[in-house]
Design a protein around this motif. Sequence first.
Motif, mmCIF file in Angstrom:
data_model
loop_
_atom_site.group_PDB
_atom_site.id
_atom_site.type_symbol
_atom_site.label_atom_id
_atom_site.label_comp_id
_atom_site.label_asym_id
_atom_site.label_seq_id
_atom_site.Cartn_x
_atom_site.Cartn_y
_atom_site.Cartn_z
ATOM 1 N N ARG A 144 19.756 35.836 -1.858
ATOM 2 C CA ARG A 144 20.883 34.913 -1.718
ATOM 3 C C ARG A 144 20.902 34.064 -2.986
ATOM 4 N NH1 ARG A 144 21.425 31.608 3.617
ATOM 5 N NH2 ARG A 144 19.407 30.760 3.004
ATOM 6 N N GLY A 145 21.943 34.241 -3.763
ATOM 7 C CA GLY A 145 22.038 33.530 -5.035
ATOM 8 C C GLY A 145 21.756 34.378 -6.247
ATOM 9 N N ARG A 146 21.309 35.632 -6.034
ATOM 10 C CA ARG A 146 21.068 36.536 -7.184
ATOM 11 C C ARG A 146 21.166 37.994 -6.751
ATOM 12 N NH1 ARG A 146 17.649 40.736 -8.278
ATOM 13 N NH2 ARG A 146 15.812 39.567 -7.599
ATOM 14 N N ILE A 147 22.203 38.667 -7.252
ATOM 15 C CA ILE A 147 22.358 40.101 -7.035
ATOM 16 C C ILE A 147 22.244 40.783 -8.391
ATOM 17 C CG2 ILE A 147 23.744 41.925 -5.994
ATOM 18 C CD1 ILE A 147 23.184 39.777 -3.995
ATOM 19 N N TYR A 158 23.713 27.863 0.330
ATOM 20 C CA TYR A 158 22.604 28.495 1.054
ATOM 21 C C TYR A 158 21.601 27.449 1.547
ATOM 22 C CZ TYR A 158 24.636 32.451 -1.436
ATOM 23 O OH TYR A 158 25.516 33.388 -1.939
ATOM 24 N N ASN A 159 22.111 26.316 1.940
ATOM 25 C CA ASN A 159 21.237 25.232 2.399
ATOM 26 C C ASN A 159 20.910 25.323 3.886
ATOM 27 O OD1 ASN A 159 20.869 24.084 -0.076
ATOM 28 N ND2 ASN A 159 22.172 22.308 0.273
ATOM 29 N N ASP A 160 20.900 26.525 4.412
ATOM 30 C CA ASP A 160 20.517 26.733 5.801
ATOM 31 C C ASP A 160 19.126 27.358 5.838
ATOM 32 O OD1 ASP A 160 21.722 28.980 4.547
ATOM 33 O OD2 ASP A 160 21.895 30.002 6.480
ATOM 34 N N ALA A 161 18.265 26.781 6.645
ATOM 35 C CA ALA A 161 16.939 27.367 6.848
ATOM 36 C C ALA A 161 17.110 28.597 7.733
ATOM 37 C CB ALA A 161 16.015 26.356 7.499
ATOM 38 N N ARG A 162 16.666 29.750 7.246
ATOM 39 C CA ARG A 162 16.919 30.972 7.993
ATOM 40 C C ARG A 162 15.839 32.010 7.721
ATOM 41 N NH1 ARG A 162 21.395 35.030 6.045
ATOM 42 N NH2 ARG A 162 19.842 36.365 7.051
ATOM 43 N N GLU A 163 15.849 33.029 8.546
ATOM 44 C CA GLU A 163 14.933 34.141 8.357
ATOM 45 C C GLU A 163 15.396 34.989 7.175
ATOM 46 O OE1 GLU A 163 12.920 37.807 10.952
ATOM 47 O OE2 GLU A 163 14.282 36.363 11.918
ATOM 48 N N ILE A 164 14.435 35.463 6.390
ATOM 49 C CA ILE A 164 14.726 36.327 5.247
ATOM 50 C C ILE A 164 13.836 37.562 5.329
ATOM 51 C CG2 ILE A 164 15.545 34.492 3.728
ATOM 52 C CD1 ILE A 164 12.741 34.331 2.511
ATOM 53 N N THR A 165 14.059 38.498 4.427
ATOM 54 C CA THR A 165 13.278 39.737 4.429
ATOM 55 C C THR A 165 12.019 39.605 3.599
ATOM 56 O OG1 THR A 165 15.332 40.987 4.688
ATOM 57 C CG2 THR A 165 13.392 42.224 4.000
ATOM 58 N N TRP A 166 12.106 38.911 2.463
ATOM 59 C CA TRP A 166 10.908 38.700 1.645
ATOM 60 C C TRP A 166 10.996 37.359 0.914
ATOM 61 C CZ3 TRP A 166 11.803 38.267 -3.636
ATOM 62 C CH2 TRP A 166 12.975 38.866 -4.138
ATOM 63 N N ALA A 167 9.833 36.817 0.621
ATOM 64 C CA ALA A 167 9.709 35.560 -0.102
ATOM 65 C C ALA A 167 9.173 35.827 -1.495
ATOM 66 C CB ALA A 167 8.763 34.617 0.645
ATOM 67 N N SER A 168 9.653 35.073 -2.450
ATOM 68 C CA SER A 168 9.264 35.283 -3.846
ATOM 69 C C SER A 168 7.822 34.882 -4.108
ATOM 70 C CB SER A 168 10.183 34.465 -4.760
ATOM 71 O OG SER A 168 9.702 34.485 -6.091
ATOM 72 N N GLY A 169 7.129 35.721 -4.875
ATOM 73 C CA GLY A 169 5.762 35.407 -5.281
ATOM 74 C C GLY A 169 5.675 34.253 -6.254
ATOM 75 N N ALA A 170 6.813 33.811 -6.797
ATOM 76 C CA ALA A 170 6.803 32.679 -7.721
ATOM 77 C C ALA A 170 6.344 31.401 -7.026
ATOM 78 C CB ALA A 170 8.183 32.483 -8.342
ATOM 79 N N CYS A 171 6.707 31.269 -5.745
ATOM 80 C CA CYS A 171 6.260 30.127 -4.938
ATOM 81 C C CYS A 171 6.225 30.613 -3.497
ATOM 82 C CB CYS A 171 7.202 28.947 -5.110
ATOM 83 S SG CYS A 171 6.528 27.404 -4.438
ATOM 84 N N PHE A 172 5.046 30.985 -3.043
ATOM 85 C CA PHE A 172 4.867 31.818 -1.852
ATOM 86 C C PHE A 172 3.874 31.159 -0.915
ATOM 87 C CE2 PHE A 172 2.876 35.378 0.397
ATOM 88 C CZ PHE A 172 3.901 36.279 0.608
ATOM 89 N N PHE A 173 4.337 30.738 0.258
ATOM 90 C CA PHE A 173 3.479 30.109 1.260
ATOM 91 C C PHE A 173 3.143 31.115 2.348
ATOM 92 C CE2 PHE A 173 5.681 26.633 -0.713
ATOM 93 C CZ PHE A 173 4.833 25.537 -0.657
ATOM 94 N N ILE A 174 1.866 31.216 2.705
ATOM 95 C CA ILE A 174 1.447 32.161 3.732
ATOM 96 C C ILE A 174 0.262 31.589 4.515
ATOM 97 C CG2 ILE A 174 -0.047 33.424 2.092
ATOM 98 C CD1 ILE A 174 0.666 36.001 3.696
ATOM 99 N N ARG A 175 0.243 31.857 5.806
ATOM 100 C CA ARG A 175 -0.919 31.497 6.609
ATOM 101 C C ARG A 175 -2.111 32.336 6.134
ATOM 102 N NH1 ARG A 175 0.632 28.618 11.284
ATOM 103 N NH2 ARG A 175 2.868 28.775 11.756
ATOM 104 N N SER A 176 -3.247 31.708 5.953
ATOM 105 C CA SER A 176 -4.409 32.418 5.419
ATOM 106 C C SER A 176 -4.879 33.522 6.349
ATOM 107 C CB SER A 176 -5.551 31.432 5.155
ATOM 108 O OG SER A 176 -5.935 30.778 6.360
ATOM 109 N N ASN A 177 -4.800 33.289 7.668
ATOM 110 C CA ASN A 177 -5.257 34.330 8.592
ATOM 111 C C ASN A 177 -4.381 35.575 8.519
ATOM 112 O OD1 ASN A 177 -3.189 32.706 9.904
ATOM 113 N ND2 ASN A 177 -3.636 33.835 11.780
ATOM 114 N N VAL A 178 -3.080 35.383 8.277
ATOM 115 C CA VAL A 178 -2.179 36.534 8.125
ATOM 116 C C VAL A 178 -2.460 37.254 6.812
ATOM 117 C CG1 VAL A 178 0.238 37.239 7.900
ATOM 118 C CG2 VAL A 178 -0.400 35.468 9.554
#
Length: 329
Positions: A144-147, A158-178
């Motif tokens: 969203r914002g780059r094709i 695109y100021n709506d918090a929503r589900e996406i397919t992938w998150a960028s590794g440039a700034c990537f938050f993940i639960r450590s257990n996952v």
Amino acid sequence: MKKTAVVILNWNGVQLLENFLPFVIKYSPEATIYVADNASTDTSVSYVKTNFPIVNIIQNTGNFGFAQGYNEALQHIDAEIYALVNSDIEVTENWLKPILETFENEPNTAIIQPKILDYKNKDHFEYAGAAGGFIDKYGYPYCRGRIFETIEKDNGQYNDAREITWASGACFFIRSNVYHELKGFDADFFAHQEEIDLCWRARNKGYTIRFNPESVVYHVGGATLKQGNPQKTFLNFRNSLLMLVKNLPKENLYSVLFVRLILDGVAGLHFILQGKFSHCFAILKAHFVFYGLFSKTYKKRDFFQSKKYYNVKSIVIIYYIKNGKVFAK
């Protein structure tokens, strides 16, 4: 608030650390900060030790790239949430709070991306991630914002918090257990699209990936490999094919790969017509290396491949033939 580690992977990036590490320290009181160094040969490690003793340093024994570099470093970090941040990211005030609140309130959300804007053009989205990533049926990522090469201005669309397919590794938050359940990034990728592969594997396990626009960061982009570098072309084409082999539903795998090989051939011809012969050779090299890795990669397939997101049309056709240059189209 969950115990959080901000981890910056570095390789010969002392100038980037000088520019951007102070912002991370200033605006991350909730987190412990780490610099994971991929055996830099510049003064990165001594610079951090001297100027920012509050920052923890993890020294990898070699330049393992993005994927294995993080895999090695995160073995030594005790935290509930990993915030993996490129060394060329400028964070902003209050960037952590909305992300951590989402993790607190949504137990099934495993991965989150903030809004990523262009450091050099701050009212526009940045190529690597923008407002959250998606993938078409042939494995081509877009945001969203780059094709492809078309980047939109941020007008709050695109100021709506929503589900996406992938998150960028440039700034990537993940639960450590996952992260550890999934055995981290695939080291065979080295760099580029390993975060898309990890997100796809997370979705196959039933986890949710989200975009949160209340957290904003600015990304320089291309600090390690410039956009026009043939090595970037090689990694993107090879890794995209590897990702399809690992994650596509079995009944779609070979038909999609067949079409994808044709589309990659068209991309190679396009590079030839532009006089970019090194990029055409990079695609050829990517395919030959992919063939050699096919058997090994196929064995990495999970028991279950989700079909939940496998309903997106070809972004190539929409973009080049139907003039769908922005996400809304």
